[in-house]
Design a protein around this motif. Structure first.
Motif, PDB file in Angstrom:
ATOM      1  N   ALA A  37       7.113  10.608  -4.125  1.00 34.85           N
ATOM      2  CA  ALA A  37       7.778  10.209  -2.875  1.00 34.85           C
ATOM      3  C   ALA A  37       7.731  11.335  -1.846  1.00 34.85           C
ATOM      4  O   ALA A  37       7.502  11.091  -0.659  1.00 34.85           O
ATOM      5  CB  ALA A  37       9.223   9.800  -3.165  1.00 34.85           C
ATOM      6  N   ILE A  38       7.951  12.568  -2.303  1.00 36.49           N
ATOM      7  CA  ILE A  38       7.879  13.711  -1.377  1.00 36.49           C
ATOM      8  C   ILE A  38       6.458  13.880  -0.848  1.00 36.49           C
ATOM      9  O   ILE A  38       6.251  14.165   0.338  1.00 36.49           O
ATOM     10  CB  ILE A  38       8.360  14.984  -2.095  1.00 36.49           C
ATOM     11  N   PHE A  39       5.467  13.695  -1.721  1.00 34.42           N
ATOM     12  CA  PHE A  39       4.069  13.810  -1.317  1.00 34.42           C
ATOM     13  C   PHE A  39       3.735  12.764  -0.250  1.00 34.42           C
ATOM     14  O   PHE A  39       3.098  13.068   0.768  1.00 34.42           O
ATOM     15  CB  PHE A  39       3.167  13.633  -2.541  1.00 34.42           C
ATOM     16  N   LYS A  40       4.161  11.524  -0.472  1.00 30.77           N
ATOM     17  CA  LYS A  40       3.891  10.461   0.501  1.00 30.77           C
ATOM     18  C   LYS A  40       4.620  10.719   1.817  1.00 30.77           C
ATOM     19  O   LYS A  40       4.080  10.444   2.889  1.00 30.77           O
ATOM     20  CB  LYS A  40       4.306   9.111  -0.085  1.00 30.77           C
ATOM     21  N   LYS A  41       5.841  11.233   1.708  1.00 31.01           N
ATOM     22  CA  LYS A  41       6.596  11.502   2.931  1.00 31.01           C
ATOM     23  C   LYS A  41       5.909  12.582   3.765  1.00 31.01           C
ATOM     24  O   LYS A  41       5.850  12.479   4.999  1.00 31.01           O
ATOM     25  CB  LYS A  41       8.017  11.934   2.560  1.00 31.01           C
ATOM     26  N   ASP A  42       5.387  13.623   3.110  1.00 29.37           N
ATOM     27  CA  ASP A  42       4.665  14.672   3.836  1.00 29.37           C
ATOM     28  C   ASP A  42       3.426  14.109   4.525  1.00 29.37           C
ATOM     29  O   ASP A  42       3.105  14.487   5.659  1.00 29.37           O
ATOM     30  CB  ASP A  42       4.264  15.797   2.880  1.00 29.37           C
ATOM     31  N   ARG A  43       2.710  13.211   3.827  1.00 32.77           N
ATOM     32  CA  ARG A  43       1.507  12.636   4.425  1.00 32.77           C
ATOM     33  C   ARG A  43       1.848  11.742   5.618  1.00 32.77           C
ATOM     34  O   ARG A  43       1.177  11.798   6.659  1.00 32.77           O
ATOM     35  CB  ARG A  43       0.743  11.827   3.375  1.00 32.77           C
ATOM     36  N   ILE A  44       2.905  10.943   5.490  1.00 29.35           N
ATOM     37  CA  ILE A  44       3.321  10.086   6.606  1.00 29.35           C
ATOM     38  C   ILE A  44       3.759  10.941   7.790  1.00 29.35           C
ATOM     39  O   ILE A  44       3.441  10.639   8.952  1.00 29.35           O
ATOM     40  CB  ILE A  44       4.447   9.140   6.152  1.00 29.35           C
ATOM     41  N   ARG A  45       4.484  12.029   7.489  1.00 33.85           N
ATOM     42  CA  ARG A  45       4.918  12.919   8.564  1.00 33.85           C
ATOM     43  C   ARG A  45       3.719  13.547   9.270  1.00 33.85           C
ATOM     44  O   ARG A  45       3.715  13.690  10.509  1.00 33.85           O
ATOM     45  CB  ARG A  45       5.833  14.008   7.987  1.00 33.85           C
ATOM     46  N   ALA A  46       2.695  13.917   8.501  1.00 35.69           N
ATOM     47  CA  ALA A  46       1.493  14.497   9.097  1.00 35.69           C
ATOM     48  C   ALA A  46       0.756  13.475   9.959  1.00 35.69           C
ATOM     49  O   ALA A  46       0.250  13.805  11.039  1.00 35.69           O
ATOM     50  CB  ALA A  46       0.570  15.032   7.997  1.00 35.69           C
ATOM     51  N   GLU A  47       0.689  12.226   9.494  1.00 37.32           N
ATOM     52  CA  GLU A  47       0.027  11.183  10.280  1.00 37.32           C
ATOM     53  C   GLU A  47       0.748  10.952  11.605  1.00 37.32           C
ATOM     54  O   GLU A  47       0.111  10.799  12.665  1.00 37.32           O
ATOM     55  CB  GLU A  47      -0.025   9.887   9.464  1.00 37.32           C
ATOM     56  N   ARG A  48       2.070  10.917  11.550  1.00 36.96           N
ATOM     57  CA  ARG A  48       2.841  10.719  12.786  1.00 36.96           C
ATOM     58  C   ARG A  48       2.700  11.919  13.718  1.00 36.96           C
ATOM     59  O   ARG A  48       2.649  11.751  14.942  1.00 36.96           O
ATOM     60  CB  ARG A  48       4.307  10.481  12.438  1.00 36.96           C
ATOM     61  N   LYS A  49       2.640  13.111  13.138  1.00 39.10           N
ATOM     62  CA  LYS A  49       2.495  14.304  13.963  1.00 39.10           C
ATOM     63  C   LYS A  49       1.134  14.323  14.656  1.00 39.10           C
ATOM     64  O   LYS A  49       1.044  14.703  15.836  1.00 39.10           O
ATOM     65  CB  LYS A  49       2.659  15.543  13.074  1.00 39.10           C
ATOM     66  N   ILE A  50       0.083  13.902  13.964  1.00 44.40           N
ATOM     67  CA  ILE A  50      -1.243  13.842  14.595  1.00 44.40           C
ATOM     68  C   ILE A  50      -1.236  12.847  15.744  1.00 44.40           C
ATOM     69  O   ILE A  50      -1.770  13.121  16.832  1.00 44.40           O
ATOM     70  CB  ILE A  50      -2.316  13.469  13.556  1.00 44.40           C
ATOM     71  N   ALA A  51      -0.633  11.674  15.514  1.00 42.75           N
ATOM     72  CA  ALA A  51      -0.565  10.667  16.573  1.00 42.75           C
ATOM     73  C   ALA A  51       0.213  11.195  17.779  1.00 42.75           C
ATOM     74  O   ALA A  51      -0.185  10.980  18.934  1.00 42.75           O
ATOM     75  CB  ALA A  51       0.072   9.390  16.033  1.00 42.75           C
ATOM     76  N   ALA A  52       1.336  11.896  17.511  1.00 41.80           N
ATOM     77  CA  ALA A  52       2.125  12.453  18.611  1.00 41.80           C
ATOM     78  C   ALA A  52       1.351  13.548  19.340  1.00 41.80           C
ATOM     79  O   ALA A  52       1.394  13.631  20.581  1.00 41.80           O
ATOM     80  CB  ALA A  52       3.445  13.000  18.068  1.00 41.80           C
ATOM     81  N   ASN A  53       0.634  14.401  18.595  1.00 43.61           N
ATOM     82  CA  ASN A  53      -0.167  15.457  19.233  1.00 43.61           C
ATOM     83  C   ASN A  53      -1.247  14.868  20.112  1.00 43.61           C
ATOM     84  O   ASN A  53      -1.490  15.342  21.233  1.00 43.61           O
ATOM     85  CB  ASN A  53      -0.793  16.346  18.166  1.00 43.61           C
ATOM     86  N   GLN A  54      -1.927  13.840  19.625  1.00 43.68           N
ATOM     87  CA  GLN A  54      -2.988  13.216  20.411  1.00 43.68           C
ATOM     88  C   GLN A  54      -2.429  12.589  21.687  1.00 43.68           C
ATOM     89  O   GLN A  54      -3.044  12.676  22.761  1.00 43.68           O
ATOM     90  CB  GLN A  54      -3.717  12.179  19.562  1.00 43.68           C
ATOM     91  N   ASP A  67       0.338  13.542  23.256  1.00 46.89           N
ATOM     92  CA  ASP A  67       0.734  14.645  24.143  1.00 46.89           C
ATOM     93  C   ASP A  67      -0.496  15.308  24.776  1.00 46.89           C
ATOM     94  O   ASP A  67      -0.434  15.750  25.932  1.00 46.89           O
ATOM     95  CB  ASP A  67       1.535  15.680  23.359  1.00 46.89           C
ATOM     96  N   MET A  68      -1.590  15.387  24.029  1.00 42.28           N
ATOM     97  CA  MET A  68      -2.815  15.964  24.584  1.00 42.28           C
ATOM     98  C   MET A  68      -3.359  15.123  25.730  1.00 42.28           C
ATOM     99  O   MET A  68      -3.801  15.658  26.756  1.00 42.28           O
ATOM    100  CB  MET A  68      -3.861  16.113  23.484  1.00 42.28           C
ATOM    101  N   ILE A  69      -3.307  13.803  25.563  1.00 41.61           N
ATOM    102  CA  ILE A  69      -3.769  12.921  26.639  1.00 41.61           C
ATOM    103  C   ILE A  69      -2.914  13.106  27.890  1.00 41.61           C
ATOM    104  O   ILE A  69      -3.427  13.187  29.015  1.00 41.61           O
ATOM    105  CB  ILE A  69      -3.743  11.456  26.152  1.00 41.61           C
ATOM    106  N   LYS A  70      -1.594  13.188  27.694  1.00 40.78           N
ATOM    107  CA  LYS A  70      -0.708  13.383  28.844  1.00 40.78           C
ATOM    108  C   LYS A  70      -0.953  14.733  29.499  1.00 40.78           C
ATOM    109  O   LYS A  70      -0.971  14.835  30.736  1.00 40.78           O
ATOM    110  CB  LYS A  70       0.750  13.277  28.387  1.00 40.78           C
ATOM    111  N   ALA A  71      -1.135  15.777  28.689  1.00 42.60           N
ATOM    112  CA  ALA A  71      -1.357  17.116  29.240  1.00 42.60           C
ATOM    113  C   ALA A  71      -2.689  17.183  29.984  1.00 42.60           C
ATOM    114  O   ALA A  71      -2.785  17.815  31.053  1.00 42.60           O
ATOM    115  CB  ALA A  71      -1.310  18.159  28.129  1.00 42.60           C
ATOM    116  N   GLU A  72      -3.723  16.564  29.438  1.00 39.88           N
ATOM    117  CA  GLU A  72      -5.026  16.555  30.118  1.00 39.88           C
ATOM    118  C   GLU A  72      -4.945  15.808  31.440  1.00 39.88           C
ATOM    119  O   GLU A  72      -5.516  16.240  32.456  1.00 39.88           O
ATOM    120  CB  GLU A  72      -6.069  15.913  29.209  1.00 39.88           C
ATOM    121  N   SER A  73      -4.230  14.675  31.451  1.00 42.46           N
ATOM    122  CA  SER A  73      -4.072  13.924  32.690  1.00 42.46           C
ATOM    123  C   SER A  73      -3.304  14.732  33.724  1.00 42.46           C
ATOM    124  O   SER A  73      -3.691  14.772  34.905  1.00 42.46           O
ATOM    125  CB  SER A  73      -3.339  12.603  32.400  1.00 42.46           C
ATOM    126  N   ALA A  74      -2.240  15.414  33.282  1.00 42.79           N
ATOM    127  CA  ALA A  74      -1.463  16.233  34.215  1.00 42.79           C
ATOM    128  C   ALA A  74      -2.297  17.385  34.751  1.00 42.79           C
ATOM    129  O   ALA A  74      -2.255  17.695  35.955  1.00 42.79           O
ATOM    130  CB  ALA A  74      -0.204  16.756  33.515  1.00 42.79           C
TER     131      ALA A  74
END
Length: 367
Positions: A155-172, A174-181
């Motif tokens: 469960a901890i392993f899956k939670k870390d992977r889900i957290r990483a997936e969400r973090k990548i999506a959030a980074n991408q 934020d990158m789009i917004k920063a590039e547009s700005a």
């Protein structure tokens, strides 16, 4: 004034103190005023009852704390290597389980009851299995504990992977917004550097005013304007100048903020807060001062993009990892199912071989 020791002796001998309400139908062993401490010979079934019973001695109003360095003694009795140890541990695990549910930190809806005693290392399920004489029960209990620990790790392993997936999506995102700005800020900066016309601040109601007169009018607007909508009040280098009123959460007026709008549609505050400088001439030049900060703002967006990009490879590594104990967990579950089937069959066999007593024999047996 009585000392702590003499008061303690009087407490043990005086039976006329005010008693608390009975606990589970039994007379309470504590008193409301002048309680030296708490002595518990039995254990409740709920953690809240334990806290309540201990709290009777330590709560506000106990006068003994005045002579005991603001402390009282809470004494609980138990015998080693008996079910007392199990019950203490059961209370602890109940409270832990409650805290995990309240805090949302629990991985699976099962908890390990841990060892009954730190010396023999047996938990209650193992103790029951051993007394039953069925070694399959004991083996299954041990397998259940191993499976539960592996499921927690999974469960901890899956939670870390889900957290990483969400973090990548959030980074991408934020990158789009920063590039547009950054692109829009670059567009505004290119416009300002290439503009060859008049760079004087012009207000709509004072088109031919001097710099000092313009600054004085801006300060008047800052003090008297009250409108939450953005309103255009003038121009600078072909760009619109605007003002709007800010209000706090209670709806009370906070301040007026001045903005200059670039050709990209982005609006830039006067300074950091949007408030005007103190001097009138400096206030008339606020659009120029706000736009001169564009190169630094563009660099900040570039640095933000670089930081977000640098985090993605590490996050992708976390997502690509495979849990190394998946085969072991599957094997243990298969063994546990086989043991459970064997236990069920042995119980059915025991029921079939159990002798049936007649009515007369049953009465004799009962007698």
């Amino acid at each position: 004034m009585e000392t702590r020791s003499s008061m303690s002796r009087s407490l043990h001998t005086n039976r006329d103190f005010e008693k608390l309400e009975p606990y589970e139908g039994k007379p309470s062993c504590t008193v409301l005023r002048g309680e030296e401490g708490s002595n518990a010979l039995d254990l409740p079934d709920r953690p809240a009852d334990m806290e309540q019973r201990n709290g009777r001695a330590v709560r506000k109003g106990n006068t003994v704390k005045l002579w005991g360095n603001n402390t009282v003694d809470v004494v609980i009795y138990g015998t080693e290597k008996t079910l007392d140890a199990y019950k203490f541990n059961l209370l602890k695990n109940k409270q832990m389980f409650i805290n995990q549910i309240n805090n949302g930190t629990i991985a699976v809806r099962r908890i390990d009851e841990d060892a009954m005693d730190e010396d023999n290392g047996m938990n209650f399920a193992e103790f029951v299995a051993l007394l039953s004489g069925n070694t399959d029960l004991l083996e299954k209990t041990k397998l259940d504990n191993k499976i539960m620990q592996l499921e927690k790790e999974q469960a901890i392993f899956k939670k870390d992977r889900i957290r990483a997936e969400r973090k990548i999506a959030a980074n991408q995102e934020d990158m789009i917004k920063a590039e547009s700005a950054a692109e829009r800020m670059t567009q505004d900066w290119e416009y300002i550097t290439s503009y060859t016309g008049d760079r004087t601040t012009r207000l709509l109601n004072l088109a031919q005013a001097t710099a000092e007169e313009t600054g004085r009018e801006l300060h008047r607007i800052s003090k008297t304007y009250r409108n939450g909508a953005i309103s255009t009040i003038g121009t600078y280098a072909g760009l619109n100048l605007s003002v709007y009123s800010e209000y706090d959460m209670g709806g009370t007026f906070y301040r007026n903020t001045f903005l200059v709008e670039g050709v990209s549609g982005l609006k830039y505050r006067c300074g950091i807060s949007g408030a005007l400088p103190l001097g009138f001439v400096e206030s008339s030049r606020y659009p120029q001062a706000a736009l001169e900060k564009l190169p630094g703002m563009i660099e900040e967006q570039r640095q933000k993009i670089a930081k977000l990009e640098s985090e993605i490879p590490t996050l992708e590594t976390i997502i690509a990892r495979k849990w190394s104990k998946a085969d072991e967990l599957a094997r243990l579950k298969q063994e546990c199912n086989a043991l459970q089937h064997r236990i069920d069959e042995s119980m059915k066999e025991a029921e079939r071989t159990q002798p049936v007593l007649s009515g007369h024999e049953a009465g004799d047996k009962a007698a």
